[in-house]
Design a protein around this motif. Structure first.
Motif, mmCIF file in Angstrom:
data_model
loop_
_atom_site.group_PDB
_atom_site.id
_atom_site.type_symbol
_atom_site.label_atom_id
_atom_site.label_comp_id
_atom_site.label_asym_id
_atom_site.label_seq_id
_atom_site.Cartn_x
_atom_site.Cartn_y
_atom_site.Cartn_z
ATOM 1 N N SER A 341 0.823 -1.197 0.000
ATOM 2 C CA SER A 341 0.000 0.000 0.000
ATOM 3 C C SER A 341 0.864 1.257 0.000
ATOM 4 C CB SER A 341 -0.914 0.015 1.239
ATOM 5 O OG SER A 341 -1.566 1.262 1.358
ATOM 6 N N PRO A 342 0.464 2.273 -0.783
ATOM 7 C CA PRO A 342 1.194 3.541 -0.771
ATOM 8 C C PRO A 342 0.761 4.455 0.365
ATOM 9 C CG PRO A 342 -0.563 3.677 -2.360
ATOM 10 C CD PRO A 342 -0.603 2.272 -1.799
ATOM 11 N N ALA A 343 -0.172 3.983 1.218
ATOM 12 C CA ALA A 343 -0.697 4.841 2.287
ATOM 13 C C ALA A 343 0.395 5.233 3.264
ATOM 14 C CB ALA A 343 -1.826 4.133 3.016
ATOM 15 N N PHE A 344 0.462 6.521 3.579
ATOM 16 C CA PHE A 344 1.418 7.030 4.569
ATOM 17 C C PHE A 344 0.825 6.908 5.969
ATOM 18 C CE2 PHE A 344 2.847 10.627 7.198
ATOM 19 C CZ PHE A 344 4.214 10.412 7.194
ATOM 20 N N ALA A 345 -0.423 7.290 6.107
ATOM 21 C CA ALA A 345 -1.120 7.231 7.394
ATOM 22 C C ALA A 345 -2.607 7.427 7.131
ATOM 23 C CB ALA A 345 -0.592 8.296 8.347
ATOM 24 N N GLY A 346 -3.394 7.354 8.213
ATOM 25 C CA GLY A 346 -4.826 7.537 8.047
ATOM 26 C C GLY A 346 -5.519 7.808 9.363
ATOM 27 N N GLU A 347 -6.833 7.788 9.341
ATOM 28 C CA GLU A 347 -7.611 8.009 10.548
ATOM 29 C C GLU A 347 -8.926 7.246 10.448
ATOM 30 O OE1 GLU A 347 -8.979 12.046 11.050
ATOM 31 O OE2 GLU A 347 -9.013 12.388 8.890
ATOM 32 N N ILE A 348 -9.429 6.854 11.594
ATOM 33 C CA ILE A 348 -10.731 6.209 11.669
ATOM 34 C C ILE A 348 -11.701 7.247 12.219
ATOM 35 C CG2 ILE A 348 -12.047 4.274 12.574
ATOM 36 C CD1 ILE A 348 -9.662 3.569 10.718
ATOM 37 N N LEU A 349 -12.740 7.537 11.478
ATOM 38 C CA LEU A 349 -13.656 8.618 11.829
ATOM 39 C C LEU A 349 -14.668 8.161 12.865
ATOM 40 C CD1 LEU A 349 -14.333 9.930 8.211
ATOM 41 C CD2 LEU A 349 -12.582 10.694 9.826
ATOM 42 N N GLY A 350 -14.730 8.887 13.961
ATOM 43 C CA GLY A 350 -15.711 8.603 15.006
ATOM 44 C C GLY A 350 -17.058 9.201 14.680
ATOM 45 N N ASP A 351 -18.051 8.866 15.480
ATOM 46 C CA ASP A 351 -19.414 9.327 15.226
ATOM 47 C C ASP A 351 -19.521 10.851 15.249
ATOM 48 O OD1 ASP A 351 -20.209 6.712 15.002
ATOM 49 O OD2 ASP A 351 -21.004 6.576 17.050
ATOM 50 N N GLU A 352 -18.833 11.498 16.203
ATOM 51 C CA GLU A 352 -18.927 12.954 16.312
ATOM 52 C C GLU A 352 -18.338 13.639 15.080
ATOM 53 O OE1 GLU A 352 -17.499 16.620 19.237
ATOM 54 O OE2 GLU A 352 -17.378 14.540 19.944
#
Length: 430
Positions: A341-352
């Motif tokens: 994967s070329p992904a550097f980083a990411g985030e998991i989006l919370g409900d808020e």
């Protein structure tokens, strides 16, 4: 160079996503974005991930398609492994940079490869960004025959002095020529304009608007200039060589754009985007976001579709997962050769976060959001404040259309469009 990449959580080397993250049951439409990071000249205001030099195999003009298509195959595999049903992309957008730095044949190769790897709907909108001096008449015809449906030209201004400040390389008289070529090829046409450039007067901006309208494109985007840190223009402003853009001046220019575009038969469907209204659009039942010439790819972002961004520095959003690729083209190409994967980083989006984004994105469009979809928030004393009370206050301030609010829908007024972030904060109780 572009600013450093944002931090985030480490992303799996294989790019894998769990079924809970992609929210298999939602069955959202899919869009594809292809980032082409090459430019002949880097504009002084630009903070996009763009470069004027090549970076070796798989990361340079003439040798870029293999890297793009390797990520497309990875995208198809990741989504399938997560349990998602195969979905053909409803929109494809080639952005940059200057996508037309690539040869016509290479662009066609990429489009065909995307169809083979992921799938593209037969009626998909396929957009190509281009500079007016980076296309040919025959090239546009070939692209249209290969499946491209839309071209977005970076006009920015019709005033030579403004173009020089922006480091744009095309001559103003090139724009009507390429628009005509695109129309001859059967492509839908869009023009991008920028207002608020240091030294641009209101008369200059009016000249640009009237010129753009005289070419009768199908779509016009009008963006306020943002001076970003780390750019050449940012340093010029910091040193006092250029004045800082004036928010009041930019507001006046937006109001002028809304007036002139409206008089010429264009309607806003998102704060910065205007579509030429057709007879089919005049039906009372037709929402502005469904207008014939509204950009479907643009709306994919506002409607919370899934979208996969391909290329160095590209961002993706699938379900509750959002991630961004490594920026360096050589590093990106190396990862694609290695099959990781070329992904550097990411985030998991919370409900808020997702609730905030739903409201923020929805209110930017001309169809707005329904009143009963607004979140319940606490007032300053910890009591729940009814959404209707908040909307009434915004109507009284002239920021939300009162007639539409009475029908149960939150739609911004012209003044509200200028203060959309404030409206969002009020609706969310921030």
């Amino acid at each position: 160079m572009s600013p450093a990449q944002p931090d985030g959580v480490r992303w799996p080397v294989d790019g894998s996503l769990g079924p809970d993250l992609v929210e298999v049951d939602r069955r959202r439409p899919l869009s594809l974005y292809v980032h082409v990071p090459f430019c002949r000249v880097r504009c002084g205001y630009c903070d996009f991930n763009t470069y004027t030099v090549g970076f070796g195999p798989g990361a340079q003009v003439g040798d870029y398609a293999p890297s793009v298509l390797a990520e497309a195959r990875l995208a198809a595999r990741v989504m399938a492994d997560a349990g998602m049903e195969a979905r053909r992309a409803q929109t494809v957008f080639f952005g940059g940079g200057t996508p037309t730095m690539l040869a016509t044949g290479e662009l066609i190769e990429i489009l065909r490869g995307l169809d083979e790897a992921v799938g593209i709907s037969e009626d998909a909108e396929v957009t190509l960004e281009a500079n007016p001096d980076s296309v040919t008449r025959s090239g546009l015809r070939e692209l249209a025959q290969a499946g491209f449906t839309r071209v977005s030209f970076g006009m920015q201004s019709a005033v030579p002095s403004v173009l020089r400040t922006l480091d744009r390389t095309h001559a103003p008289n090139r724009v009507p020529l390429v628009v005509e070529w695109a129309k001859e090829a059967g492509l839908s046409t869009s023009l991008d304009l920028i207002y608020g450039t240091p030294g641009e007067g209101l008369t200059d901006w009016e000249t640009s608007l009237r010129c753009a309208l005289s070419y009768r494109p199908d779509h016009i985007s009008a963006y306020a200039l943002v001076v970003e840190e780390g750019t050449t223009m940012g340093r010029q402003v910091a040193r006092g060589e250029l004045p800082t853009p004036d928010p009041d001046d930019e507001a006046a220019k937006y109001e002028l754009a809304d007036e002139l575009l409206g008089e010429a038969g264009y309607a806003w469907y998102e704060i910065s985007n205007f579509a030429r209204v057709t007879d089919a659009d005049r039906s009372p039942a037709r929402a502005p976001t469904s207008y014939v010439h509204a950009s479907r790819h643009n709306l994919a972002y506002w409607r919370d579709w899934d979208w996969w961004g391909i290329g160095p520095g590209a961002h993706s959003h699938v379900g509750r997962a959002r991630w961004w690729n490594v920026k360096n083209p050589a590093a990106y190409a190396a990862r694609m050769r290695e099959g990781v994967s070329p992904a550097f980083a990411g985030e998991i989006l919370g409900d808020e976060t997702r609730e905030l984004e739903r409201v923020m994105l929805g209110v930017r469009t001309a169809e707005g959001i329904t009143l009963d979809n607004l979140p319940v928030v606490a007032d300053g004393e910890g009591r729940e404040a009814a959404s209707g009370v908040r909307v009434e206050a915004l109507v009284a301030d002239g920021l939300i259309d009162g007639g539409e609010a009475a029908k149960g829908r939150v739609i911004l007024t012209l003044r509200g469009r200028l203060l959309a972030d404030y409206v969002t904060r009020e609706l969310m109780g921030y």
